[in-house]
Design a protein around this motif. Structure first.
Motif, PDB file in Angstrom:
ATOM      1  N   PHE A  20       0.783  -1.187  -0.054  1.00 26.25           N
ATOM      2  CA  PHE A  20       0.128  -0.068   0.018  1.00 26.25           C
ATOM      3  C   PHE A  20       0.813   1.158   0.012  1.00 26.25           C
ATOM      4  O   PHE A  20       0.713   2.220  -0.895  1.00 26.25           O
ATOM      5  N   PHE A  29       1.956   4.550  -3.193  1.00 28.16           N
ATOM      6  CA  PHE A  29       1.689   5.791  -3.296  1.00 28.16           C
ATOM      7  C   PHE A  29       3.091   6.404  -3.737  1.00 28.16           C
ATOM      8  O   PHE A  29       3.075   7.582  -4.362  1.00 28.16           O
ATOM      9  N   ILE A  51       2.255   6.509  -7.361  1.00 32.81           N
ATOM     10  CA  ILE A  51       1.289   7.510  -7.643  1.00 32.81           C
ATOM     11  C   ILE A  51       2.054   8.928  -7.830  1.00 32.81           C
ATOM     12  O   ILE A  51       1.870   9.550  -8.603  1.00 32.81           O
ATOM     13  N   VAL A 111      -0.929   6.746 -12.280  1.00 30.53           N
ATOM     14  CA  VAL A 111      -1.874   7.622 -11.619  1.00 30.53           C
ATOM     15  C   VAL A 111      -3.273   6.896 -11.350  1.00 30.53           C
ATOM     16  O   VAL A 111      -3.999   6.769 -10.571  1.00 30.53           O
ATOM     17  N   LEU A 112      -3.590   6.157 -12.526  1.00 35.26           N
ATOM     18  CA  LEU A 112      -4.956   5.527 -12.744  1.00 35.26           C
ATOM     19  C   LEU A 112      -5.186   4.143 -12.136  1.00 35.26           C
ATOM     20  O   LEU A 112      -6.249   3.787 -11.588  1.00 35.26           O
ATOM     21  N   PRO A 154      -4.171   3.396  -7.377  1.00 32.39           N
ATOM     22  CA  PRO A 154      -5.195   3.428  -6.497  1.00 32.39           C
ATOM     23  C   PRO A 154      -6.085   2.152  -6.348  1.00 32.39           C
ATOM     24  O   PRO A 154      -6.416   1.756  -5.210  1.00 32.39           O
ATOM     25  N   VAL A 155      -6.501   1.627  -7.264  1.00 30.86           N
ATOM     26  CA  VAL A 155      -7.311   0.358  -7.312  1.00 30.86           C
ATOM     27  C   VAL A 155      -6.684  -0.802  -6.551  1.00 30.86           C
ATOM     28  O   VAL A 155      -7.213  -1.445  -5.642  1.00 30.86           O
ATOM     29  N   ALA A 189      -4.515   0.054  -4.177  1.00 26.84           N
ATOM     30  CA  ALA A 189      -4.428   0.449  -2.851  1.00 26.84           C
ATOM     31  C   ALA A 189      -5.708   0.152  -2.276  1.00 26.84           C
ATOM     32  O   ALA A 189      -5.640  -0.658  -0.836  1.00 26.84           O
ATOM     33  N   ILE A 190      -6.707   0.216  -2.829  1.00 29.02           N
ATOM     34  CA  ILE A 190      -8.155  -0.110  -2.161  1.00 29.02           C
ATOM     35  C   ILE A 190      -8.065  -1.440  -1.725  1.00 29.02           C
ATOM     36  O   ILE A 190      -8.537  -2.064  -0.912  1.00 29.02           O
ATOM     37  N   LEU A 192      -6.501  -2.655   0.985  1.00 28.54           N
ATOM     38  CA  LEU A 192      -7.099  -2.174   2.167  1.00 28.54           C
ATOM     39  C   LEU A 192      -8.070  -2.988   2.526  1.00 28.54           C
ATOM     40  O   LEU A 192      -8.639  -3.388   3.698  1.00 28.54           O
ATOM     41  N   LEU A 193      -8.963  -3.717   1.538  1.00 34.19           N
ATOM     42  CA  LEU A 193     -10.066  -4.479   1.718  1.00 34.19           C
ATOM     43  C   LEU A 193      -9.656  -5.667   2.360  1.00 34.19           C
ATOM     44  O   LEU A 193     -10.338  -6.243   3.082  1.00 34.19           O
ATOM     45  N   LEU A 243     -14.465 -11.162  -6.863  1.00 34.29           N
ATOM     46  CA  LEU A 243     -14.187  -9.864  -6.820  1.00 34.29           C
ATOM     47  C   LEU A 243     -12.994  -9.207  -6.615  1.00 34.29           C
ATOM     48  O   LEU A 243     -12.583  -8.455  -7.157  1.00 34.29           O
ATOM     49  N   LEU A 290     -10.783  -6.858  -8.962  1.00 38.51           N
ATOM     50  CA  LEU A 290     -10.031  -5.675  -8.386  1.00 38.51           C
ATOM     51  C   LEU A 290      -8.509  -5.720  -8.626  1.00 38.51           C
ATOM     52  O   LEU A 290      -7.662  -4.795  -8.994  1.00 38.51           O
TER      53      LEU A 290
END
Lengths: 207, 531
Positions: free
Chosen positions: B155, B159, B162, B200-201, B204-205, B207-208, B211-212, B234, B238
């Motif tokens: 994670f 960043f 990004i 950049v695009l 983030p996916v 990253a989420i 976290l999930l 799922l 992702l």
């Protein structure tokens, strides 16, 4: 082009000085977008569970929060517009403080909602109150998405407060361009909420 | 005074916002992680010499290939060319003094280091056994390894990606020098730009998703658990929505490097410059639409599989255009086989071969047989190692004089390039055959009939390892005893070659003049300065 102009040896191009913030917002759209996509898949799978769970959210508090955030966006837009004139810096500072205060009001209402949800056994886990399949998943996403949003809002509040102070004290780093970038970020956080509000509070509300 | 002489203390390096110094910070860090990932690979190949699982237990073996994947993908390949070469060269190539946000650049390195340290801590604590792909429900519900800590490290590293991408995008838009229009940009800049959009695009996916998974592990509520209404598939959607574009993060910069080296050593303009630029953009955009080809046997619908298969064929087209154009750039050129060129040519050949095997895997019926076998392992190693790593080494050799101000031994450079090429093929070609015959991936014990091919592969790995160690020696030696490099030892075109080697901190004394045409090489003219 204040922050970035030192890197150029040539006259600035027709690129908005807030471009960096726009690119960052682009990445954030994908950040929240992934969660909204997961929400979308889950809701397609459990339409009634999501509806039942959504009816347990507090639509009064949610609507109130929406009003608070929209107002704060208007206030910071005024601040960014006033930011152009240096003699307006005290007004800019006041407007930024109001924005931050409204953000704090939002956080307070959200916190109170979380407490209420806990008391009503709506936090996912053993003892979860709503029996409909998919309802627990709704609340898992609800807490995840609103917590992520709240974290972003908190960063925004802190930044706005820092710039409010900087503007009042006429600091050179609190420039109009940067205030505009901060305002952009605030508007983005607001737009995320504009998506979260109907997706979380208004599912199958008619019944 | 060059950027290297700006300060000699550790503090001057660790607090520098000079893009060139930050590039070197990245280079040192990724090299460190490359060797750790290499140690894992060594143990894997040693285990696979014999059919029995006799070197390590299956639990350890799972941790080894997981560590190898995580380290090589996130701590080496993703940052490699963008954060090292991109950081160093982007401002120079466009005539700028630095990136758009120099302090953000330094922050990106610290984020990378922090993420890397967290991952190393997780490894030291015992590692992860889920594979670098962290599939649910194993990763969320059943694995007893350090999943959450590792994912936290991923994670944080994300960043760094990004922020780097953001910096590069704004720099290319806003800081090109006067006269540097979009279609005068070197293809390396186009490649870095497109890579930055993906960074950049897509990141983030991821990253989420991390976290999930952490949320589900720690709080036992989840979006991937059917008992709570979730769907394990799922996670795959992702994860691969990021991880497929991630492979384009790893290959596009390599393509950019090839487009810089090949024209220089063939003394010809790139064939079809505009098509090369459009192909880069095409790969980046279509690359977002093919993630489902990692999920053909996951239970997704046949319609979805067919769509992803078709799109995967389509994304191969711009890549093929690039291979054709590199080849056409060579045609009737005046070719010299210096070390960088050997790496670049090796890149083109191995990337093409890996790409063809990708088409095999994109074919639904074939993939059903080949998925989760060594065919897949070989495919992605051809692209990522035969492709990206070779290009990284090519870039390292091509720009070494510019970065360090020293020339390296070209003889040893060529020896290493050939050893790497041969060692690579020896290691990974047998793996295609193993895969076709049904050898599954991620297994440490196998039927005896596969042993010959595994032994060949492990023997090749020895040659490959030596090949990788050689540059460490002769490049380091060049720092002490290499000849001082002139500004333009290869007689290359490009603004970075107009400044001294190594460059001054501020890059350009006066705004550089942009030539009329990019890649203005002429095969009839001999090279001006020889190394």
């Amino acid at each position: 082009m204040s922050a970035a102009s030192h890197a150029s040896l040539a006259p600035p191009r027709g690129v908005p000085p807030t471009m960096g913030m726009w690119v960052f917002i682009g990445s954030e759209v994908l950040f929240f977008g992934a969660l909204l996509a997961a929400y979308g898949v889950a809701r397609l799978h459990w339409p009634h569970g999501f509806g039942a769970a959504s009816r347990h959210t507090d639509v009064v508090l949610g609507t109130l929060n929406t009003a608070v955030l929209l107002t704060s966006s208007a206030v910071i837009a005024f601040a960014a517009a006033c930011g152009e004139q240096p003699q307006q810096r005290h007004r800019v500072a006041r407007l930024l403080w109001v924005t931050a205060a409204l953000g704090c009001v939002f956080m307070g209402i959200k916190g109170w909602e979380y407490v209420k949800d806990f008391r009503e056994h709506l936090w996912p886990g053993p003892g979860f109150a709503v029996q409909e399949p998919g309802a627990e998943l709704f609340f898992m996403l609800y807490f995840f998405m609103t917590a992520l949003h709240a974290f972003h809002l908190l960063c925004g509040i802190v930044t706005v407060a820092v710039f409010a102070r900087g503007s009042a004290r006429r600091r050179p780093w609190a420039s109009p361009t940067r205030i505009e970038a901060v305002a952009l970020y605030w508007h983005f956080v607001d737009i995320v909420w504009i998506f979260l509000y109907p997706f979380l509070y208004l599912v199958e509300r008619h019944s | 005074m060059s950027y290297l002489e700006e300060g000699w203390t550790l503090k001057s390096w660790l607090t520098s916002t000079d893009h060139k110094r930050i590039a070197i910070l990245y280079a040192a860090s990724i090299t460190f992680f490359f060797f750790i990932g290499g140690v894992a690979a060594t143990l894997i190949r040693m285990e696979l010499v014999t059919p029995q699982g006799d070197l390590v237990s299956h639990a350890t073996y799972n941790r080894l290939f997981t560590a190898h994947g995580i380290i090589m993908v996130w701590l080496f390949l993703i940052p490699s060319i963008p954060s090292v070469m991109g950081n160093f060269l982007l401002p120079l190539m466009i005539g700028a003094r630095d990136l758009a946000y120099p302090r953000l650049n330094l922050l990106s390195w610290y984020l990378y280091v922090l993420g890397g340290v967290i991952i190393l801590v997780a490894l030291a604590l015992g590692g992860v056994d889920t594979g670098w792909t962290f599939y649910t429900p194993y990763s969320t519900m059943f694995s007893n390894s350090w999943v959450s800590v590792t994912l936290l490290g991923v994670f944080v590293t994300g960043f760094s990606s990004i922020v780097t991408g953001l910096n590069f995008i704004v720099t290319v838009h806003a800081h090109r020098t006067h006269g540097m229009g979009w279609f005068k940009l070197p293809l390396f800049v186009w490649a870095i730009y497109a890579t930055s959009i993906i960074l950049v695009l897509a990141t983030p996916v991821l990253a989420i998703t991390t976290l999930l998974v952490i949320a589900e592990r720690l709080l036992h509520v989840g979006i991937f658990d059917p008992a709570h209404g979730g769907d394990p598939l799922l996670f795959q959607h992702l994860f691969w929505f990021y991880s497929h574009p991630a492979v384009y993060i790893m290959i596009l910069p390599a393509m950019g490097v090839a487009s810089e080296i090949i024209p220089c050593f063939a003394r010809q303009r790139v064939f079809g410059y505009r098509f090369m630029a459009y192909a880069i953009l095409g790969i980046a955009s279509i690359g977002f639409l093919v993630w489902g080809h990692h999920m053909f046997v996951s239970g997704q619908s046949v319609a979805a599989s067919m769509t992803f298969s078709l799109l995967s064929f389509i994304v191969a087209i711009p890549s093929a255009i690039k291979v054709f154009n590199w080849t056409a750039t060579l045609y009737k050129g005046s070719i010299r086989f210096d070390a960088p060129m050997l790496y670049a040519l090796g890149f083109v050949g191995l990337f093409m071969f890996g790409g063809l095997s990708g088409l095999v895997l994109a074919s639904l019926s074939l993939d059903v047989h080949l998925t989760d076998t060594y065919f897949v392992v070989s495919h992605f190693h051809y692209i990522m190692v035969g492709g990206s790593v070779m290009a990284y080494f090519g870039a390292l050799h091509f720009w070494w004089p510019k970065v360090t101000g020293r020339m390296f031994s070209d003889l040893w450079g060529r020896i290493a390039a050939v050893m790497i090429f041969l060692g690579f093929n020896f290691t990974f070609f047998p793996q295609y055959l193993l895969g076709i015959e049904g050898m599954p991936r991620r297994y440490h014990a196998y039927p005896p009939e596969f042993q010959v091919l595994h032994m060949l592969s492990s023997a090749g790995a020895v040659v490959l390892a030596i090949g990788y160690l050689l540059p460490v020696i002769y490049l380091a030696a060049s720092l002490k005893s290499g000849a001082r490099a002139p500004a333009n030892p290869w007689d290359a075109k490009g603004l970075e070659w107009t400044v001294p080697s190594p460059p001054p901190t501020h890059n350009f004394d006066t705004p550089p003049a942009v030539p009329e045409r990019v890649y203005d090489y002429d095969p009839r003219k001999p090279r001006e300065s020889m190394a």
